[in-house]
Design a protein around this motif. Structure first.
Motif, PDB file in Angstrom:
ATOM      1  N   ALA A 133      43.173  39.429  40.929  1.00  0.00           N
ATOM      2  CA  ALA A 133      42.048  39.394  39.985  1.00  0.00           C
ATOM      3  C   ALA A 133      40.979  38.418  40.433  1.00  0.00           C
ATOM      4  CB  ALA A 133      42.552  39.023  38.591  1.00  0.00           C
ATOM      5  N   SER A 134      41.387  37.239  40.906  1.00  0.00           N
ATOM      6  CA  SER A 134      40.405  36.241  41.341  1.00  0.00           C
ATOM      7  C   SER A 134      39.678  36.693  42.607  1.00  0.00           C
ATOM      8  CB  SER A 134      41.068  34.880  41.559  1.00  0.00           C
ATOM      9  OG  SER A 134      41.968  34.904  42.655  1.00  0.00           O
ATOM     10  N   MET A 135      40.356  37.445  43.455  1.00  0.00           N
ATOM     11  CA  MET A 135      39.685  38.024  44.621  1.00  0.00           C
ATOM     12  C   MET A 135      38.617  39.019  44.174  1.00  0.00           C
ATOM     13  SD  MET A 135      42.786  38.693  47.355  1.00  0.00           S
ATOM     14  CE  MET A 135      41.651  39.448  48.545  1.00  0.00           C
ATOM     15  N   ARG A 136      38.975  39.871  43.238  1.00  0.00           N
ATOM     16  CA  ARG A 136      38.053  40.922  42.794  1.00  0.00           C
ATOM     17  C   ARG A 136      36.874  40.352  41.998  1.00  0.00           C
ATOM     18  NH1 ARG A 136      37.521  44.206  38.390  1.00  0.00           N
ATOM     19  NH2 ARG A 136      39.309  43.271  37.333  1.00  0.00           N
ATOM     20  N   LYS A 137      37.129  39.332  41.182  1.00  0.00           N
ATOM     21  CA  LYS A 137      36.085  38.800  40.308  1.00  0.00           C
ATOM     22  C   LYS A 137      35.212  37.733  40.972  1.00  0.00           C
ATOM     23  CE  LYS A 137      38.712  39.541  36.015  1.00  0.00           C
ATOM     24  NZ  LYS A 137      37.763  40.369  35.257  1.00  0.00           N
ATOM     25  N   MET A 138      35.815  36.926  41.875  1.00  0.00           N
ATOM     26  CA  MET A 138      35.037  35.818  42.442  1.00  0.00           C
ATOM     27  C   MET A 138      35.242  35.611  43.938  1.00  0.00           C
ATOM     28  SD  MET A 138      37.291  32.940  40.431  1.00  0.00           S
ATOM     29  CE  MET A 138      37.920  34.066  39.183  1.00  0.00           C
ATOM     30  N   GLY A 139      35.975  36.510  44.571  1.00  0.00           N
ATOM     31  CA  GLY A 139      36.182  36.402  46.010  1.00  0.00           C
ATOM     32  C   GLY A 139      36.966  35.176  46.403  1.00  0.00           C
ATOM     33  N   SER A 140      38.029  34.865  45.659  1.00  0.00           N
ATOM     34  CA  SER A 140      38.811  33.658  45.941  1.00  0.00           C
ATOM     35  C   SER A 140      40.298  33.968  45.954  1.00  0.00           C
ATOM     36  CB  SER A 140      38.543  32.581  44.893  1.00  0.00           C
ATOM     37  OG  SER A 140      39.412  31.475  45.077  1.00  0.00           O
ATOM     38  N   ILE A 141      40.996  33.506  47.003  1.00  0.00           N
ATOM     39  CA  ILE A 141      42.457  33.596  47.034  1.00  0.00           C
ATOM     40  C   ILE A 141      43.073  32.282  46.595  1.00  0.00           C
ATOM     41  CG2 ILE A 141      42.333  35.237  48.956  1.00  0.00           C
ATOM     42  CD1 ILE A 141      43.468  32.930  50.740  1.00  0.00           C
ATOM     43  N   TYR A 142      42.238  31.287  46.298  1.00  0.00           N
ATOM     44  CA  TYR A 142      42.725  29.935  46.026  1.00  0.00           C
ATOM     45  C   TYR A 142      42.540  29.529  44.573  1.00  0.00           C
ATOM     46  CZ  TYR A 142      44.449  25.629  48.184  1.00  0.00           C
ATOM     47  OH  TYR A 142      45.234  24.582  48.575  1.00  0.00           O
ATOM     48  N   TRP A 143      42.010  30.433  43.746  1.00  0.00           N
ATOM     49  CA  TRP A 143      41.721  30.087  42.355  1.00  0.00           C
ATOM     50  C   TRP A 143      42.976  29.614  41.632  1.00  0.00           C
ATOM     51  CZ3 TRP A 143      43.185  31.252  37.427  1.00  0.00           C
ATOM     52  CH2 TRP A 143      42.308  30.880  36.401  1.00  0.00           C
ATOM     53  N   HIS A 144      44.075  30.318  41.820  1.00  0.00           N
ATOM     54  CA  HIS A 144      45.301  29.941  41.090  1.00  0.00           C
ATOM     55  C   HIS A 144      45.781  28.551  41.497  1.00  0.00           C
ATOM     56  CE1 HIS A 144      48.881  30.048  43.800  1.00  0.00           C
ATOM     57  NE2 HIS A 144      48.122  30.798  44.567  1.00  0.00           N
ATOM     58  N   CYS A 145      45.566  28.179  42.765  1.00  0.00           N
ATOM     59  CA  CYS A 145      45.985  26.853  43.233  1.00  0.00           C
ATOM     60  C   CYS A 145      45.199  25.761  42.518  1.00  0.00           C
ATOM     61  CB  CYS A 145      45.780  26.729  44.745  1.00  0.00           C
ATOM     62  SG  CYS A 145      46.649  27.957  45.734  1.00  0.00           S
ATOM     63  N   ILE A 146      43.885  25.920  42.490  1.00  0.00           N
ATOM     64  CA  ILE A 146      43.030  24.914  41.850  1.00  0.00           C
ATOM     65  C   ILE A 146      43.276  24.880  40.351  1.00  0.00           C
ATOM     66  CG2 ILE A 146      40.645  24.167  41.486  1.00  0.00           C
ATOM     67  CD1 ILE A 146      39.938  25.623  44.084  1.00  0.00           C
ATOM     68  N   ALA A 147      43.407  26.074  39.756  1.00  0.00           N
ATOM     69  CA  ALA A 147      43.656  26.136  38.315  1.00  0.00           C
ATOM     70  C   ALA A 147      44.958  25.433  37.956  1.00  0.00           C
ATOM     71  CB  ALA A 147      43.693  27.591  37.853  1.00  0.00           C
ATOM     72  N   GLY A 148      46.008  25.704  38.721  1.00  0.00           N
ATOM     73  CA  GLY A 148      47.297  25.087  38.451  1.00  0.00           C
ATOM     74  C   GLY A 148      47.303  23.594  38.699  1.00  0.00           C
ATOM     75  N   GLN A 149      46.698  23.182  39.797  1.00  0.00           N
ATOM     76  CA  GLN A 149      46.673  21.756  40.155  1.00  0.00           C
ATOM     77  C   GLN A 149      45.883  20.924  39.158  1.00  0.00           C
ATOM     78  OE1 GLN A 149      45.032  22.254  44.075  1.00  0.00           O
ATOM     79  NE2 GLN A 149      47.013  22.087  45.087  1.00  0.00           N
ATOM     80  N   THR A 150      44.860  21.518  38.545  1.00  0.00           N
ATOM     81  CA  THR A 150      44.008  20.749  37.632  1.00  0.00           C
ATOM     82  C   THR A 150      44.450  20.826  36.173  1.00  0.00           C
ATOM     83  OG1 THR A 150      42.488  22.653  37.518  1.00  0.00           O
ATOM     84  CG2 THR A 150      41.943  20.902  39.091  1.00  0.00           C
ATOM     85  N   VAL A 151      45.356  21.751  35.845  1.00  0.00           N
ATOM     86  CA  VAL A 151      45.748  21.856  34.435  1.00  0.00           C
ATOM     87  C   VAL A 151      47.192  21.431  34.179  1.00  0.00           C
ATOM     88  CG1 VAL A 151      46.658  24.233  34.338  1.00  0.00           C
ATOM     89  CG2 VAL A 151      45.376  23.302  32.401  1.00  0.00           C
TER      90      VAL A 151
END
Length: 417
Positions: A133-151
């Motif tokens: 989903a993050s690839m399709r919506k924002m071109g990112s494979i790393y969104w889940h990493c940043i989201a998890g690390q910051t929350v």
């Protein structure tokens, strides 16, 4: 493309860099504070903050430190526990792009510092759905990493009523000078969403197309403001109180605790992000496609500002590393279950068409001659004088473990018996 007259950051930096009348970027200007601030008095201020949060009854932890098998984790824990005498709870989000070096570093961290640690490993199938989903919506494979690390650290702080979270360097300060060190900015939900998460909250990913439901994103949701206020959660950044120099810090940790470094594919920095096989590889390649520059530029600009590298040396390194192909794309595609054609079709939707054009062979080519105007300009009044000659980053010996190299590691052992 406009570039800073001192470092090599371009005007299209995603964190909204600005330039003054001399062509010097906001990041370089704020970085000047490192050479003029009274860091002794700032460290005393930090000590007072830590003292105020120390658990007098010793029935709980004094603070939370988010850690990984890389970045400045060793240095932060070293300072907070061994120098300032705090009792921290370490928390880590399993990004699932683990290298054997990163797993080993994290194992050594918890053993060496004798700290309790909590780890969150989200169901891999949910992570894969979120990543698609993050690839399709924002071109990112790393969104889940940043989201998890910051929350995850915030979730733990609320659950266990530990109000103080201690982070390392604030990216907005260190890269683009979004704030002064004197502002003493703290962790906020707003900055996380707008910059770290590229404008998306976890709930924005719920979609029938990607088969994502609320149960898939619950681990990425920020706690309610009322819960945060009830506990009094705050997150401070050490680089507001300690003169930040990630290279010097890592080399000290190598000497003291055996931190392992690792040669990176698309940058010369062998200390940062050694825990992730994608960060300086596939993730960085996507960054290059979207913005026309990669992680090597971040590292070059940092070294220029710390007066360990000339702009000419920086230009050479940028051109050398940005031209390198990715190494771990097949590993990532096998993990997520995607073909190369599908991968490139999705990522090309986010390619910056102002700087990329197709040639006669239908191949994408950069339409800018990077740094050509800088190379021709011999008068560089804004450049800093070198204080320390640039030398290669250290490649440490590799430790032993039972974790496989160049293979997917969900949960690794880290150290051999």
């Amino acid at each position: 493309m406009k570039y800073c007259s001192r470092c090599l950051y371009p005007s299209n930096h995603p964190l909204y860099i600005t330039f003054d009348e001399e062509g010097v970027c906001s990041g370089c200007r704020v970085h000047e504070e490192k050479d003029v601030l009274d860091w002794g008095s700032r460290e005393e201020k930090l000590k007072k903050i830590l003292t105020a949060y120390k658990n007098k009854s010793e029935n709980n932890y004094d603070c939370i430190i988010p850690v990984s098998g890389a970045r400045d984790s060793y240095f932060i824990v070293h300072m907070v526990k061994n120098v300032y005498g705090m009792n921290p709870l370490l928390v880590t989000y399993n990004k699932q792009y683990n290298t054997d070096v990163g797993v080993r570093n994290l194992a050594n961290l918890r053993i060496t510092f004798n700290c309790d640690i909590m780890t969150l490993t989200v169901n891999p199938e949910s992570v894969k759905k979120v990543t698609r989903a993050s690839m399709r919506k924002m071109g990112s494979i790393y969104w889940h990493c940043i989201a998890g690390q910051t929350v995850y650290p915030v979730q733990v702080a609320v659950k266990f009523k530990i109000p103080l979270i201690i982070w390392g360097a604030h990216q907005g300060i260190d890269q683009v000078g979004m704030f002064s060190h004197l502002d003493e900015v703290e962790m906020t939900r707003k900055y996380r969403k707008e910059h770290d998460l590229m404008g998306y909250e976890a709930s924005d990913l719920i979609d029938e197309f990607d088969e994502i439901s609320s149960k898939d994103i619950v681990q990425y949701e920020y706690p309610d403001d009322k819960e945060i206020e009830r506990v009094g959660v705050r997150g401070i950044y050490l680089n507001n109180f300690i003169r930040w120099d990630t290279r010097a810090q890592h080399e000290k940790m190598i000497d003291l605790y055996g931190y392992e470094s690792l040669e990176q594919r698309r940058t010369f920095d062998t200390y940062n992000d050694v825990d992730c096989y994608n960060y300086s590889d596939v993730h960085d390649y996507i960054k290059f496609i979207k913005h026309g520059y990669g992680k090597v530029t971040d590292h070059v600009c940092r070294e220029i500002r710390l007066r360990r590298m000339t702009r000419e040396e920086g230009m050479r390194l940028v051109k050398e590393y940005e031209s390198k192909d990715v190494k771990n794309l097949d590993l990532f595609l096998d993990w997520i279950g995607m073909t190369k054609n599908s991968f490139y079709y999705i990522i090309d939707q986010f390619r910056n068409k102002e700087i990329w054009k197709r040639n006669d062979q239908w191949e994408w080519k950069l339409q800018i001659d990077k740094f050509s105007d800088l190379e021709d300009n011999k008068k560089q009044d804004s450049c800093l004088k070198i204080k320390e000659k640039h030398t290669p980053f250290i490649i440490t010996p590799t430790g032993k473990s039972t974790d496989a190299k160049q293979q997917y590691i969900l949960i690794g052992k880290g150290v051999a018996n």
